[in-house]
Design a protein around this motif. Structure first.
Motif: not given
Lengths: 347, 347
Positions: A292-303
DNA sequence: CTGAAAGCGCTAACAA
DNA sequence: TTGTTAGCGCTTTCAG
């Protein structure tokens, strides 16, 4: 592994006996040196150490295990490593185990109920000291199968209230927080991808519940049209569900994938359909996969605190292993902390 | 794992002795029954089996291992499971091992040379029967460290000609075939993402060589401008390298990612820049990750025979384990078959 | 077909 | 401080 030396010609590995004979001491003294027992005269220790080095002695772990009743191995059972979530979980468990001097044996169940149940009584993992088990096919009706005669820690959201320690994330709260995050950014029509119809327990149900709670708290209506069900949680499922929703002409200003894989699949479809993310629509995931850090756009997510889940699972298991035989504590549920990882897909 | 019974109060697990006493036979007879020895009278067998069931006897694997010298466990050492390639490799190894009645212990090296070397002599995995090792940090200069006193199978392209069995894919041929595939579809300017400058061995170097061979065979020029170097092979690296190439204004009609992750990253950048795939540009990957089936468009890639690699690694290792002590065969190199998986990204 | 007994390599109680 | 010895639970000759 068995030790041998000399290239080509294999020799029987050296034993404590051999070292003792070589050093001219008793086997007990060698054992003392090997185990860093304190009361050994320095000269004796040196002599023994020399013999150990010369013979390239390495203790036979199998014999040690038989004697001590511990192997230093724990088992981890997951559906399959090909699913990134479980691969990253396994990664975390291996790291945590290593910090505790343990090594990890991995079993794959395929998420199949019968295989999961069979695994629990299998003789195959009997040389491990305990099991960290992440079921996917079993449900609460099968909880009694978890009453096994060895230390076990349960992971995930398939079964609650079982007879074993349970480490899990705060699904409802986390999904609620994720939804509130979107609402706080002005989103009013939040689509959900990955719902499981009729499920009452399990990740999908719990996360959907968190979503509903957030809507209710904000006074927003729950619209069935915004719920995109999927069977599995693979990227492809996210893709298909998102496509279906677009085809139905539903209006929305945000998409909440109940896991990252679904969110990434959905994002792909949205972009294909010329939606700008985050300009036209926000996208939120769940799991904080590396990717998710490298997608375009980087994905906001729940850790969901995966590192903490891994660490805690190992720790709790180790506690149970240590408590063998003593009057055991009742099973406990351990909840990990979560956090929203804000990235580019939400503005 | 140690067996106990009864909820709450833990009892010592039953041993062969206990069963023998219960059944009124000798320990040997019980052992015979447990191990399906043929010459046991049916009535005796039934009697023993009854005792086994009543006492819920399960053989102690540790004791069995000590006696037999085998544990039924093999170790797999990979850089990290978070990298899909290795997660899928591990998946394959676990499945293959299971078919042979083995169980798999997984170690992560982080791709760090020192940790890899340390692992080889570590006492930690001494209760496994052998090791399947996929190095990333070590190189051919470190090959002598592979001369270990236990059965080992080497994987990957970091080291060739080492003192151990080696299972690997046909990198050069496969990359050449992939490139020829693109050429046969009319592509003349094929960009490469993931090259490692100055590398002579290793996946990047071998695959680049295959690429060059294909160009040469087709009479196409090799253009340095089409080569996109990256440090690592993560999605992000593919993304950055592709972006850089676009910024340089290089013209191309196809992109060959030296692995799928790179190709997927590059594909993302291309689409962001409004290239149509495959209309404007073809994209080819390498590895046949699960994910490539679900990308948009689905990615054409090279299947390096990962399942075969896993199966063969286990088989070769098992052969070595079985040949313990006997005059050992010289190390062999096993090459797996590859195949182009044609999907949507190439027309 | 079944029993008795040795011993895999190690740890730990007990002695010296 | 070091040596002696009894198992951990199992497999496996060797007898019977």
């Amino acid at each position: 592994m068995e030790i041998a030396k000399d290239v080509g010609r294999r020799t029987a590995p050296a034993t404590l006996q051999d070292v003792a004979a070589r050093a001219g001491v008793s086997i007990k003294t060698v054992s003392n040196v090997v185990n860093d027992y304190t009361h050994v005269r320095a000269t004796t220790r040196a002599k023994v150490q020399a013999a150990i080095d010369e013979l390239k002695y390495q203790p036979n772990m199998t014999a040690r295990s038989l004697r001590s009743g511990r192997t230093g191995v724990i088992s981890l059972a997951v559906p399959e490593l090909s699913l990134s979530y479980f691969a990253e979980l396994a990664d975390g468990v291996i790291r945590a185990a290593e910090r505790h001097g343990l090594v990890v044996l991995i079993e794959q169940t395929g998420g199949d109920r019968d295989r999961e149940i069979e695994l629990l009584t299998s003789t195959r993992l009997h040389l491990s000291d305990g099991l960290i088990f992440s079921p996917l096919g079993m449900d609460s009706d099968d909880a009694h199968h978890l009453d096994v005669p060895y230390p076990m820690v349960l992971l995930g959201e398939r079964i609650f209230g079982g007879p074993v320690d349970h480490v899990t994330m705060r699904n409802v709260e986390a999904a609620r927080a994720a939804t509130e995050f979107l609402i706080s950014r002005g989103r009013k029509r939040i689509a959900v991808i990955g719902a499981h119809e009729g499920e009452v327990v399990g990740s999908a149900a719990l996360r959907l519940q968190g979503y509903r709670e957030a809507l209710a708290a904000a006074g927003l209506p729950f619209d069935e049209a915004l719920i995109g069900p999927t069977g599995l949680w693979h990227r492809h499922d996210g893709l298909v569900a998102m496509k279906a929703m677009l085809d139905r002409g539903v209006e929305f200003d945000a998409v909440f994938g109940l896991n990252d894989t679904l969110a990434l699949g959905a994002m792909r479809v949205l972009q294909e359909a010329r939606y700008k993310i985050p300009d036209d629509v926000f996208v939120m995931g769940f799991d904080d996969l590396d990717e998710t850090q490298y997608s375009l756009p980087a994905l906001t997510t729940v850790d969901p605190g995966r590192a903490e889940i891994a660490e805690m699972a190992v720790k709790v298991l180790l506690d149970r292993i240590g408590a063998r035989g003593s009057r055991s504590q009742p099973p406990l549920q351990h909840l990990t902390e979560f956090a929203i990882r804000e990235r580019e897909s939400t503005g």
